[in-house]
Design an enzyme around this catalytic site. Structure first.
Site, PDB file in Angstrom:
ATOM      1  CD  GLU A   1      -0.776   4.539  -4.285  1.00  0.00           C
ATOM      2  OE1 GLU A   1       0.176   4.100  -4.959  1.00  0.00           O
ATOM      3  OE2 GLU A   1      -1.846   3.921  -4.130  1.00  0.00           O
TER       4      GLU A   1
ATOM      5  NE  ARG B   1       1.148   4.588  -7.545  1.00  0.00           N
ATOM      6  CZ  ARG B   1       0.155   4.321  -8.401  1.00  0.00           C
ATOM      7  NH1 ARG B   1       0.331   4.550  -9.688  1.00  0.00           N
ATOM      8  NH2 ARG B   1      -0.999   3.838  -7.969  1.00  0.00           N
TER       9      ARG B   1
ATOM     10  CG  ASP C   1      -3.022  -4.765  -0.870  1.00  0.00           C
ATOM     11  OD1 ASP C   1      -2.721  -3.809  -0.127  1.00  0.00           O
ATOM     12  OD2 ASP C   1      -3.384  -4.608  -2.057  1.00  0.00           O
TER      13      ASP C   1
ATOM     14  CD  GLU D   1      -2.874  -6.193  -8.076  1.00  0.00           C
ATOM     15  OE1 GLU D   1      -2.527  -5.131  -7.535  1.00  0.00           O
ATOM     16  OE2 GLU D   1      -3.517  -6.211  -9.157  1.00  0.00           O
TER      17      GLU D   1
ATOM     18  CB  THR E   1       3.732  -3.685  -2.651  1.00  0.00           C
ATOM     19  OG1 THR E   1       2.389  -4.115  -2.869  1.00  0.00           O
ATOM     20  CG2 THR E   1       3.794  -2.164  -2.578  1.00  0.00           C
TER      21      THR E   1
END
Length: 536
Positions: free
Chosen positions: A149, A153, A289, A434, A521
């Site tokens: 993360e 981010r 994913d 998504e 992503t």
């Protein structure tokens, strides 16, 4: 000093590969192929974005109005964050409390930077930049950082902000944080810890002191770390990210009856000490994913030179088509969980990124057959939203595979399958992007206005059901909307992804063109024009 020693460690651990640099960097494919310039030139000629966007002045005016409406919606959320939680990781949109969820460095602040810039909010961008300048990544709230993360981010957000604005402060901050996170790769295999304590310099798993990690959280550094190596001319980031592939390929062979039974269809969980897969049925949802997403995207960002990424993508795609995709009783094409041992007819909203990524891949490779499959998957994903009276879809949903009996389903599940084609497993919505992301890709790739209209309908649903004084809250039940209760959660991806993709669906198509940028992503656009000749 610690970062310097780690870089020396990374180079030492990869010494056997450095002799054949292309192997360490992923330029050599899994069967030894190294792409030639004529192959690369052919891929470069493939146009991703459509050239048939509307020239109707009235429709263009409507699109501009819609872009401005989304922009105002973003500003509403940003003003609340700035007033009540500026510099905090998140704001609770219901209580207006600042929340520390990502180590207190300001996840929303950093994640939102490129969206603010793209929307032309110049004053807000400068204010945010000054706040980012003050972040000290050597200090945090004391809790371990989730390395994955932190990468997508913070590091991704800072790199994108630098590329869009040219302000080198963002690159300096990205490098500073990446050097800290690079320490998490200092393991016996080079596969990173899931959690890293900045204060103590120790790693752990989210589940505790174990050495467990998941596919997405070990395989989703390639894009950001590749670009950081390009920008800094320091190969250590790229080498650390690519090392994960080396270890996975060296320590796992597909064998029937084991957790890893189908080539390119990887189990979810692995042990970072051994590099071996442990458990978790293969799927395209949470925990897996972005691993698959980054195979094709990093290949494209490298100017089509990282052949191993392409080879792994194509191998995975063959297996996904054969084992993961499943027709439901409603004849729609779903993404299930499983392998050659059988499928579980369950899915989640995370999987809904895949139609967009698959459409992107089909254009990069000029593969119309795959584009058709991507479209079928998009129709299924969008149906989870359009079927609801709120125009908003659930977190998790299940379906009945074609030809299967519904005897194991409850009465309510059978009723929902008859009504919607699927049943709601977890009916809440957390402003996840998504479905919007995939619809955006189809709009930009085809130029078909219906896809932009779909996003407009979703945006109306969000405004009607999720808007509160503090921004946008989650829904407890998408079947009944606001009256079913709200959730006081507004993660940073609402700013970096959800609003960005909605806005770009109505902005003029030259704004962050898919021929010029690759999205991470987390929705951070990286420039495709940065050249790469195989070295840093």
């Amino acid at each position: 000093m610690k970062c310097l020693l780690l870089k020396i460690f990374c180079f030492g651990q990869l010494a056997s590969l450095c002799a054949a640099k292309h192997i360490a960097d992923g330029i050599e494919g899994i069967k030894g192929h190294i792409p030639r310039q004529r192959e690369i030139s052919r891929y470069m000629q493939h146009q991703v974005q459509a050239n048939n966007f509307t020239s109707n002045k009235a429709l263009q005016s409507i699109r501009a109005q819609r872009a401005e409406d989304v922009r105002k919606g973003f500003q509403h959320a940003w003003r609340a964050y700035k007033k009540y939680a500026f510099g905090a990781d998140e704001i609770n949109p219901l209580t207006l409390e600042p929340l520390t969820t990502r180590n207190g460095w300001g996840a929303t602040l950093v994640d939102a930077l490129d969206t603010i810039h793209i929307m032309g909010l110049h004053d807000e961008f400068e204010e945010a930049a000054e706040k980012v300048r003050q972040i000290d990544f050597e200090k945090n709230d004391g809790a371990p950082s989730k390395v994955f993360e932190t990468n997508i981010r913070y590091i991704g957000g800072l790199i994108s902000a630098f590329e869009l604005s040219g302000n080198r402060m963002f690159l300096k901050q990205a490098t500073s944080l990446a050097d800290i996170m690079l320490e998490a790769f200092d393991t016996s295999t080079g596969i990173p810890w899931q959690m890293w304590n900045v204060q103590t310099g120790t790693g752990s798993s989210e589940a505790g002191p174990s050495t467990l990690n998941n596919l997405a959280e070990v395989g989703s550094y390639q894009l950001e770390f590749f670009r950081l190596s390009q920008l800094t001319h320091d190969p250590s980031y790229h080498k650390a990210a690519q090392r994960v592939f080396d270890v996975i390929l060296d320590n796992n062979e597909p064998h029937k009856g084991t957790p890893y039974s189908v080539p390119g269809l990887y189990p979810v969980f692995l042990d970072i000490k051994t590099g071996k897969f442990i458990s978790g049925k293969p799927n395209l949802g949470g925990g897996s994913d972005s691993f698959y997403e980054y195979l094709i995207k990093t290949w494209a960002l490298s100017g089509f030179r990282l052949q191993r990424n392409l080879d792994l993508w194509l191998e995975s795609l063959r297996s996904i088509k054969k084992y993961i995709l499943s027709r439901g009783s409603d004849q729609r094409l779903y993404m299930a969980v499983g392998d050659d041992e059988g499928l579980d007819s369950i899915s989640d909203t995370f999987t809904c990124f895949f139609p967009g990524t698959l459409a992107l891949a089909s254009r990069l490779l000029n593969d119309n057959e795959t584009l058709g499959i991507a479209h079928d998957l998009l129709m299924t994903s969008y149906n989870t939203f359009s079927s609801m009276p709120t125009h908003i879809g659930p977190e998790n949903f299940g379906f009945l595979s074609e030809g299967d009996s519904d005897s194991d389903l409850s009465k309510s599940q059978r009723a929902e399958i008859k009504k919607y084609g699927f049943y709601l497993d977890h009916p809440y919505y957390l402003m996840r992007p998504e479905v919007i992301e995939s619809v955006f890709y189809f709009y930009r790739i085809t130029g078909d206005e219906r896809y932009a209209d779909w996003i407009w309908q979703i945006w109306q649903g969000i405004k009607d059901n999720c808007a509160v004084d503090g921004g946008y809250a989650g829904l407890r039940d998408v079947r009944i909307g606001r009256r079913g209760g709200l959730i006081g959660k507004q993660e940073s991806f609402v700013f970096s992804e959800t609003f960005k993709y909605m806005y770009l669906a109505f902005a003029t198509p030259d704004v962050i063109s898919l021929d010029d940028y690759i999205f991470s992503t987390e929705g951070h656009p990286f420039k495709r024009s940065t050249s790469f000749n195989g070295t840093f």
